[in-house]
Design an enzyme around this catalytic site. Sequence first.
Site, PDB file in Angstrom:
ATOM      1  N   MET A  59      81.740 -21.250  80.307  1.00 43.60           N
ATOM      2  CA  MET A  59      80.291 -21.080  80.314  1.00 43.60           C
ATOM      3  C   MET A  59      79.847 -21.363  81.745  1.00 43.60           C
ATOM      4  O   MET A  59      79.241 -22.394  82.051  1.00 43.60           O
ATOM      5  CB  MET A  59      79.634 -22.032  79.298  1.00 43.60           C
ATOM      6  CG  MET A  59      79.903 -21.604  77.870  1.00 43.60           C
ATOM      7  SD  MET A  59      79.547 -22.864  76.635  1.00 43.60           S
ATOM      8  CE  MET A  59      81.116 -23.715  76.623  1.00 43.60           C
TER       9      MET A  59
ATOM     10  N   HIS B 139      87.006 -21.518  77.478  1.00 49.67           N
ATOM     11  CA  HIS B 139      85.725 -20.823  77.344  1.00 49.67           C
ATOM     12  C   HIS B 139      84.874 -21.193  78.556  1.00 49.67           C
ATOM     13  O   HIS B 139      84.353 -22.302  78.640  1.00 49.67           O
ATOM     14  CB  HIS B 139      85.073 -21.277  76.029  1.00 49.67           C
ATOM     15  CG  HIS B 139      83.686 -20.747  75.827  1.00 49.67           C
ATOM     16  ND1 HIS B 139      82.847 -21.286  74.871  1.00 49.67           N
ATOM     17  CD2 HIS B 139      82.991 -19.747  76.409  1.00 49.67           C
ATOM     18  CE1 HIS B 139      81.693 -20.649  74.885  1.00 49.67           C
ATOM     19  NE2 HIS B 139      81.758 -19.697  75.814  1.00 49.67           N
TER      20      HIS B 139
ATOM     21  N   MET C 165      78.986 -16.015  70.249  1.00 48.35           N
ATOM     22  CA  MET C 165      78.389 -17.350  70.174  1.00 48.35           C
ATOM     23  C   MET C 165      77.458 -17.402  68.966  1.00 48.35           C
ATOM     24  O   MET C 165      76.584 -16.544  68.805  1.00 48.35           O
ATOM     25  CB  MET C 165      77.602 -17.665  71.444  1.00 48.35           C
ATOM     26  CG  MET C 165      78.462 -17.850  72.695  1.00 48.35           C
ATOM     27  SD  MET C 165      79.739 -19.100  72.487  1.00 48.35           S
ATOM     28  CE  MET C 165      78.732 -20.574  72.240  1.00 48.35           C
TER      29      MET C 165
END
Length: 226
Positions: A68, A66, A137
């Site tokens: 970010m 993931h 999210m």
Amino acid sequence: MEYNLAPSILSADFTHLGDDILAVKNCGARILHFDVMDGWFVPSISFGIPVLNSIRPLTDMFYDVHLMVQDAERYIDDFADAGADGITVHAEACTHLDRVLDEIHAKGLKSGVALNPATSLSVLDYVYEKTDMILLMTVNPGFGGQKLVPAVLDKISKLRAILNERGLSTPIEVDGGIHNETIDSVIQAGANVIVAGSAVFKGDIASNYRALTAHFPEAAEDGEHE
Ligand code: DX5
Ligand code: ZN
């Protein structure tokens, strides 16, 4: 529909990271969630390539990376070469989302698009066919141990309805604030890949894992715990 718990190593004990990973593997985990934070797209800095390289030989679990990370397209090759099986990028962090998804596929990986709580589902309109998993999210990203944002439950239901209308069985992954008190609400809304960090790694991993997967519909039907 297949349900998976994807433990996030963000909350693992990094003095025994390998042991914690093997602990969830031994519980039956098929997916390991790898939260990369750059301190720019999100406030925190977590970990990256060297950690992924070192844990790759440990198991054959699906390493669900993931990102970010701002302008995540800069790192697709690096994370693919380090052993990612899937790379999820944030729509908010990619100028050319369609192209990034092609780049992930070109490396032979599964693609994912992540949306922050306030981001509309409409950003997905023209990339459903290129997206192998959608991450909604359930917190504003950047930290483990936060409270789930309730408004996202409606968003999960709306996304599952859109996917059904399009005849797509794309997994919906949720990430942040998921524990025994919130997991039923996200499953009922339509999520089937459940990321949990603190709810898995804080305390007894095996009993935490079993307690969470006992909420999965097939577990309830079979009366078994994974
Ligand atoms: C973004 C991170 C966290 C983490 C899960 O902030 O992606 O959501 O994975 O954190 P927990 O499960 O501890 O809320
Ligand atoms: Zn995550």
